[in-house]
Enzyme design. Structure first.
Site, short mmCIF file in Angstrom:
data_model
loop_
_atom_site.label_atom_id
_atom_site.label_comp_id
_atom_site.label_asym_id
_atom_site.label_seq_id
_atom_site.Cartn_x
_atom_site.Cartn_y
_atom_site.Cartn_z
N SER A 13 0.80 -1.23 0.00
CA SER A 13 0.00 0.00 0.00
C SER A 13 0.83 1.28 0.00
CB SER A 13 -0.95 0.00 1.20
OG SER A 13 -0.26 -0.24 2.39
N HIS A 24 -5.49 -3.53 -2.09
CA HIS A 24 -5.22 -2.60 -3.19
C HIS A 24 -5.15 -3.30 -4.54
CE1 HIS A 24 -4.68 1.18 -1.05
NE2 HIS A 24 -4.18 0.45 -0.06
N LYS A 35 -12.27 0.28 -1.11
CA LYS A 35 -11.40 1.07 -1.99
C LYS A 35 -12.01 1.07 -3.39
CE LYS A 35 -7.62 -0.19 1.08
NZ LYS A 35 -7.65 0.93 2.01
#
Ligand SMILES: Cc1ncc(COP(=O)(O)O)c(C=O)c1O
Length: 391
Positions: free
Chosen positions: A180, A208, A239
Site C-alpha cells: 500500500s 489494493h 477502496k
C-alpha cells in the site's frame, strides 16, 4: 495523567517534527475534483480507483436497499444481522472470485483480524512480509501464533523461514498482494511455489489489488492465474469497490470456522443493508465493465511514464499507487502543502508509516481522471518538484 499530559507532549513533538496533521474536511463527496473551503482541488490520493463511489447503479442499489430493509441490520451476523442481501453478496462475490465461499466483514482491517485470530494458535507459525499492512501486523499480534518476518519480497529469506519452521502444525505465509505504500506487487507465483514445497498456507491481502489487478479486477490470484493455489484471499470493499467492508474468499470450511470463531465477525454488527447492496452492485459493474480497469491502467501507465520523464523518483511502483519520494517528514509535508496551494491534493506519508528518510506523497491514479486532469497534475507537480529540487 488525567489531563493526558503525556499525549499532549507527544503531539507537541509531532508538531516539532512536522508530522502533525489535522483532519482535512472536504465539502463534497469523493470525486476527481473536490471542494475544500470554497476551492476545487484535484484529488490524487483517494482509493476510489474506479470512481464507483458515484456510480448511478450503486447509488440506486443503496436507495432501494434502504427502502426494502431500512438503514441498519440490527445485530451481528450470527443473530438477526444476516439479511438476504448479505447472503446474495457473498454468493456473487464467491462466483466472481472463483472460490468455494466468501465471508463479508465490516472492513478489510477487521477481516484480517478475524481470519488471523481464527487460523493461528500456539501450534502454528505465520511468516509475514515486513511491509505488510498494519491490519495484518496487529491481527498477528492479537493471536497466540508464532510470528516470523521476512525482508520485503525476499524469497530466499522466506524459504529460510519455511525451512526453519517445519515442525509447526501449520505454516501461513501472508503477504499484501499490492503493497500500500510503494505500489509494488508481491511475487505471488514464487511465494506459491515455495509454499507448496514446504506445505504452507498462502494468504494474500488484496486490499489494493481488488478492482485493480486481474481480469475485471478479480485480484492478484487471477492476475497470476493461480486459481486453487492460494488458500486465503482477503479483499476490501472500501477502496475500488467504492463502499466499505472486507471479505475472505476461500474454502467453505474456512468460512464456517470464521463464522464460529472470528471475534471481529462475531462481536460487531453487520454491514448496513444499503452497504451490502452497494457492494453487490459494484461486483456486477466490475463483471460487466472491463473498460473501467482498462482505463485505470492506461491512466496509470501514462502518468507514471510522464513522472519518470520529468525525473521524479517513484520508488518501486508498478500499480496505480505511485509514490513520489521526497525525504524527511518535514520536507514531505511542506511538499504536500505546496501542492495543495497549487490545487492538488497529494497526501504526505511519513515516519513511522515509512522510513524516516523515505517520506513521500502517495499519488493514486484512477479510471476517472481525464487526460486533462493528469496533464494539469503533471504541470503542477513539475513546478513544485523544481521548487523543491526533486527534479
Ligand atoms: C493491505 C491492506 N489491508 C487492509 C486494509 C484495510 O482495509 P479497510 O480500509 O477496508 O479496513 C488496507 C487499507 O489501507 C490495506 O492497504
Amino acid at each position: 495523567m488525567a489531563n493526558f499530559d503525556h499525549l499532549a507532549a507527544e503531539l507537541e513533538q509531532l508538531k516539532a517534527d512536522g508530522r502533525y496533521r489535522p483532519l482535512t474536511v472536504w465539502d463534497s463527496g469523493s470525486d476527481i475534483w473536490m471542494e475544500l473551503n470554497g476551492r476545487k482541488v484535484l484529488q490524487l490520493s483517494s482509493n476510489n480507483y474506479l470512481g464507483l463511489t458515484n456510480h448511478p447503479d450503486l447509488k440506486q442499489a443503496a436507495i432501494e436497499a434502504i427502502e426494502t430493509y431500512g438503514v441498519g441490520s440490527g445485530s451481528v451476523r450470527t443473530i438477526t444481522g444476516t439479511l438476504r442481501i448479505h447472503d446474495e453478496l457473498e454468493r456473487e462475490l464467491a462466483e466472481f472470485k472463483g472460490t468455494e465461499a466468501t465471508l463479508v466483514f465490516q472492513s478489510g482491517f477487521t477481516t484480517n483480524q478475524g481470519i488471523l485470530g481464527t487460523i493461528l494458535g500456539p501450534e502454528d507459525v505465520v511468516i509475514s512480509d515486513e511491509l505488510n499492512h498494519a491490519s495484518i501486523i496487529d491481527g498477528i499480534r492479537l493471536t497466540k501464533g508464532n510470528r516470523k518476518i521476512y525482508a520485503h519480497k525476499d524469497l530466499d529469506q522466506l524459504e529460510q523461514r519455511l525451512k526453519e519452521n517445519g515442525s509447526f502444525r501449520s505454516r501461513v505465509v501472508v503477504t499484501d498482494g499490492v503493497f500500500s505504500m510503494d505500489g509494488d506487487i508481491a511475487p505471488l507465483p514464487q511465494i506459491v511455489e515455495l509454499a507448496e514445497n514446504y506445505d504452507a498456507i498462502v494468504y494474500v491481502d488484496d486490499a489494493h489489488a481488488s478492482g485493480v489487478l486481474g481480469r475485471n479486477g478479480k485480484g492478484s490470484t487471477d492476475h497470476f492465474n493461480l486459481h486453487g493455489r492460494v488458500h486465503i484471499q482477503v479483499g476490501t470493499l472500501s477502496k475500488a469497490i467504492g463502499a466499505v467492508g472486507g471479505y475472505m474468499a476461500g474454502s467453505q470450511v474456512l468460512k464456517d470456522a470464521l463464522i464460529h470463531k472470528a471475534r471481529s465477525f462475531l462481536f460487531s454488527t453487520s454491514q448496513p443493508p444499503a452497504v451490502a447492496a452497494t457492494c453487490l452492485a459494484a461486483i456486477r459493474v466490475l463483471k460487466n465493465s472491463p473498460e473501467l480497469t482498462e482505463r485505470l491502467w492506461s491512466n496509470t501507465n501514462y502518468f507514471r511514464d510522464k513522472l519518470h520523464k520529468l525525473g521524479f523518483d517513484t520508488g518501486s511502483s508498478e500499480t496505480p499507487i505511485i509514490p513520489i519520494i521526497v525525504g524527511t517528514p518535514a520536507r514531505t509535508m511542506q511538499f504536500s502543502d505546496k501542492l495543495l496551494e497549487e490545487d492538488i491534493f497529494a497526501q504526505g506519508i511519513v515516519y513511522p508509516t515509512v522510513a524516516m528518510d523515505k517520506g513521500r506523497v502517495r499519488l493514486i491514479v484512477t479510471a476517472n481522471h481525464s487526460q486533462d486532469d493528469l496533464d494539469f497534475a503533471l504541470d503542477r507537480l513539475e513546478r513544485v518538484g523544481r521548487h523543491f529540487a526533486l527534479i
